[in-house]
Design a protein around this motif. Structure first.
Motif, PDB file in Angstrom:
ATOM      1  N   MET A 172       0.976  -1.299   0.001  1.00  0.00           N
ATOM      2  CA  MET A 172      -0.110   0.049  -0.018  1.00  0.00           C
ATOM      3  C   MET A 172       0.670   1.396   0.084  1.00  0.00           C
ATOM      4  SD  MET A 172      -1.066  -0.024   4.147  1.00  0.00           S
ATOM      5  CE  MET A 172      -1.585  -2.061   3.916  1.00  0.00           C
ATOM      6  N   LYS A 173       0.290   2.331  -0.301  1.00  0.00           N
ATOM      7  CA  LYS A 173       1.087   3.874  -0.342  1.00  0.00           C
ATOM      8  C   LYS A 173       0.405   4.606   0.417  1.00  0.00           C
ATOM      9  CE  LYS A 173       2.800   3.607  -5.146  1.00  0.00           C
ATOM     10  NZ  LYS A 173       2.507   4.272  -6.383  1.00  0.00           N
ATOM     11  N   CYS A 174       1.389   5.497   1.024  1.00  0.00           N
ATOM     12  CA  CYS A 174       1.050   6.616   1.892  1.00  0.00           C
ATOM     13  C   CYS A 174       0.301   7.752   0.850  1.00  0.00           C
ATOM     14  CB  CYS A 174       2.295   7.398   2.335  1.00  0.00           C
ATOM     15  SG  CYS A 174       1.933   8.894   3.182  1.00  0.00           S
ATOM     16  N   GLU A 175      -0.793   8.150   1.611  1.00  0.00           N
ATOM     17  CA  GLU A 175      -1.674   9.062   0.849  1.00  0.00           C
ATOM     18  C   GLU A 175      -1.181  10.409   0.928  1.00  0.00           C
ATOM     19  OE1 GLU A 175      -5.670   9.043   1.843  1.00  0.00           O
ATOM     20  OE2 GLU A 175      -5.797   7.024   2.382  1.00  0.00           O
ATOM     21  N   ILE A 176      -0.191  10.731   1.514  1.00  0.00           N
ATOM     22  CA  ILE A 176       0.520  12.130   1.212  1.00  0.00           C
ATOM     23  C   ILE A 176       1.871  12.048   0.489  1.00  0.00           C
ATOM     24  CG2 ILE A 176       1.502  13.742   2.779  1.00  0.00           C
ATOM     25  CD1 ILE A 176      -0.249  13.428   4.852  1.00  0.00           C
ATOM     26  N   CYS A 177       2.737  11.346   0.692  1.00  0.00           N
ATOM     27  CA  CYS A 177       4.059  11.294   0.063  1.00  0.00           C
ATOM     28  C   CYS A 177       4.324  10.189  -0.943  1.00  0.00           C
ATOM     29  CB  CYS A 177       4.991  11.021   0.965  1.00  0.00           C
ATOM     30  SG  CYS A 177       5.237   9.578   1.797  1.00  0.00           S
ATOM     31  N   SER A 220       4.777   7.105  -0.712  1.00  0.00           N
ATOM     32  CA  SER A 220       5.860   6.033  -0.527  1.00  0.00           C
ATOM     33  C   SER A 220       5.118   4.712  -0.103  1.00  0.00           C
ATOM     34  CB  SER A 220       6.951   6.531   0.422  1.00  0.00           C
ATOM     35  OG  SER A 220       6.402   6.640   1.948  1.00  0.00           O
ATOM     36  N   VAL A 221       5.740   3.671  -0.449  1.00  0.00           N
ATOM     37  CA  VAL A 221       5.223   2.439  -0.207  1.00  0.00           C
ATOM     38  C   VAL A 221       5.514   2.055   1.326  1.00  0.00           C
ATOM     39  CG1 VAL A 221       5.472   0.154  -0.800  1.00  0.00           C
ATOM     40  CG2 VAL A 221       5.845   1.741  -2.605  1.00  0.00           C
ATOM     41  N   ILE A 222       4.348   1.570   1.734  1.00  0.00           N
ATOM     42  CA  ILE A 222       4.607   1.147   3.435  1.00  0.00           C
ATOM     43  C   ILE A 222       4.391  -0.188   3.340  1.00  0.00           C
ATOM     44  CG2 ILE A 222       3.384   1.678   5.540  1.00  0.00           C
ATOM     45  CD1 ILE A 222       1.667   3.997   4.051  1.00  0.00           C
ATOM     46  N   THR A 223       5.393  -0.855   4.350  1.00  0.00           N
ATOM     47  CA  THR A 223       5.274  -2.212   4.616  1.00  0.00           C
ATOM     48  C   THR A 223       4.007  -2.502   5.012  1.00  0.00           C
ATOM     49  OG1 THR A 223       7.678  -1.832   5.055  1.00  0.00           O
ATOM     50  CG2 THR A 223       7.034  -3.937   5.177  1.00  0.00           C
ATOM     51  N   GLU A 224       3.433  -3.753   4.944  1.00  0.00           N
ATOM     52  CA  GLU A 224       2.305  -4.342   5.469  1.00  0.00           C
ATOM     53  C   GLU A 224       2.453  -4.377   6.965  1.00  0.00           C
ATOM     54  OE1 GLU A 224      -0.194  -5.630   3.318  1.00  0.00           O
ATOM     55  OE2 GLU A 224      -1.421  -5.293   4.962  1.00  0.00           O
ATOM     56  N   GLY A 225       1.471  -3.610   7.692  1.00  0.00           N
ATOM     57  CA  GLY A 225       1.608  -3.653   9.188  1.00  0.00           C
ATOM     58  C   GLY A 225       2.332  -2.181   9.716  1.00  0.00           C
ATOM     59  N   ASP A 226       2.854  -1.485   8.782  1.00  0.00           N
ATOM     60  CA  ASP A 226       3.548  -0.215   9.305  1.00  0.00           C
ATOM     61  C   ASP A 226       2.657   0.854   8.926  1.00  0.00           C
ATOM     62  OD1 ASP A 226       5.701  -1.595  10.257  1.00  0.00           O
ATOM     63  OD2 ASP A 226       7.102  -1.034   8.908  1.00  0.00           O
ATOM     64  N   GLU A 227       1.329   0.676   8.530  1.00  0.00           N
ATOM     65  CA  GLU A 227       0.771   1.848   7.878  1.00  0.00           C
ATOM     66  C   GLU A 227       0.097   2.399   9.348  1.00  0.00           C
ATOM     67  OE1 GLU A 227      -0.222  -1.334   7.379  1.00  0.00           O
ATOM     68  OE2 GLU A 227      -2.215  -1.662   7.760  1.00  0.00           O
ATOM     69  N   LYS A 228      -0.068   3.879   9.210  1.00  0.00           N
ATOM     70  CA  LYS A 228      -0.736   4.407  10.226  1.00  0.00           C
ATOM     71  C   LYS A 228      -2.081   5.067   9.518  1.00  0.00           C
ATOM     72  CE  LYS A 228       2.724   4.144  12.935  1.00  0.00           C
ATOM     73  NZ  LYS A 228       2.744   3.111  14.215  1.00  0.00           N
ATOM     74  N   ARG A 232      -7.186   8.474   6.729  1.00  0.00           N
ATOM     75  CA  ARG A 232      -6.387   8.354   5.917  1.00  0.00           C
ATOM     76  C   ARG A 232      -5.096   7.429   5.966  1.00  0.00           C
ATOM     77  NH1 ARG A 232      -4.612  14.075   2.677  1.00  0.00           N
ATOM     78  NH2 ARG A 232      -3.693  14.378   4.872  1.00  0.00           N
ATOM     79  N   ILE A 233      -4.866   6.662   4.965  1.00  0.00           N
ATOM     80  CA  ILE A 233      -3.687   5.799   5.354  1.00  0.00           C
ATOM     81  C   ILE A 233      -2.325   6.459   5.039  1.00  0.00           C
ATOM     82  CG2 ILE A 233      -2.369   3.814   4.618  1.00  0.00           C
ATOM     83  CD1 ILE A 233      -5.196   2.416   3.821  1.00  0.00           C
ATOM     84  N   LEU A 234      -1.435   6.501   5.968  1.00  0.00           N
ATOM     85  CA  LEU A 234      -0.135   7.385   6.020  1.00  0.00           C
ATOM     86  C   LEU A 234       0.951   6.826   6.401  1.00  0.00           C
ATOM     87  CD1 LEU A 234      -1.142  10.539   7.874  1.00  0.00           C
ATOM     88  CD2 LEU A 234      -1.653  10.299   5.231  1.00  0.00           C
ATOM     89  N   CYS A 235       2.058   6.895   5.922  1.00  0.00           N
ATOM     90  CA  CYS A 235       3.273   6.274   6.438  1.00  0.00           C
ATOM     91  C   CYS A 235       3.717   6.905   7.741  1.00  0.00           C
ATOM     92  CB  CYS A 235       4.533   6.599   5.341  1.00  0.00           C
ATOM     93  SG  CYS A 235       5.025   8.504   5.295  1.00  0.00           S
ATOM     94  N   GLU A 236       4.948   6.390   8.498  1.00  0.00           N
ATOM     95  CA  GLU A 236       5.095   6.762   9.920  1.00  0.00           C
ATOM     96  C   GLU A 236       5.712   8.146   9.857  1.00  0.00           C
ATOM     97  OE1 GLU A 236       6.229   4.030  12.446  1.00  0.00           O
ATOM     98  OE2 GLU A 236       6.152   5.819  13.767  1.00  0.00           O
TER      99      GLU A 236
END
Ligand SMILES: [Zn+2]
Length: 119
Positions: free
Chosen positions: A1-6, A8-16, A21-25
């Motif tokens: 999956m991808k961060c909705e802002i930047c 960048s690809v997010i590792t499964e389980g690391d998404e917030k 919205r799904i965001l990276c750390e």
């Protein structure tokens, strides 16, 4: 999956998720703690840093640099008189402090007098 802002690809389980919205750390941290707006200088510095050091000057700061470049250095009162922008001495000192912080200008003692000049 991808961060909705930047994006960048997010590792499964690391998404917030934040406000649905799904965001990276990183984006999550940023979304959770927006830069405080009560300190414009800190915000400005942070932005400057993010942009790789390209410094955005205010109009009056640009003018100060232009005058100092043209004259090779002036006493504060002399500089104030050369500016087209009407500001007070205390405002000028604040701008000078900001420019000095950026290593654009510095004070130089010439005999008994203090001149402001380009770094
Ligand atoms: Zn992100």
């Amino acid at each position: 999956m991808k961060c909705e802002i930047c994006q960048s690809v997010i590792t499964e389980g690391d998404e917030k998720t934040h406000l649905g919205r799904i965001l990276c750390e990183d984006c999550y941290m940023e979304a959770r703690s927006p830069v405080k707006t009560c300190d414009p200088w800190a915000v400005h510095s942070a932005k400057t840093f993010e942009n790789g050091g390209a410094v955005a000057l205010t109009p009056v700061q640009s003018e100060i640099l232009a005058v100092l470049k043209r004259t090779g250095g002036l006493e504060p009162a002399g500089l104030l008189g050369q500016l087209n922008t009407a500001i007070s001495m205390s405002q000028l000192e604040r701008e000078f402090a900001a420019l000095r912080h950026m290593e654009k200008v510095r004070a130089e003692k010439r005999g008994e007098r203090v001149f402001w000049r380009l770094w």
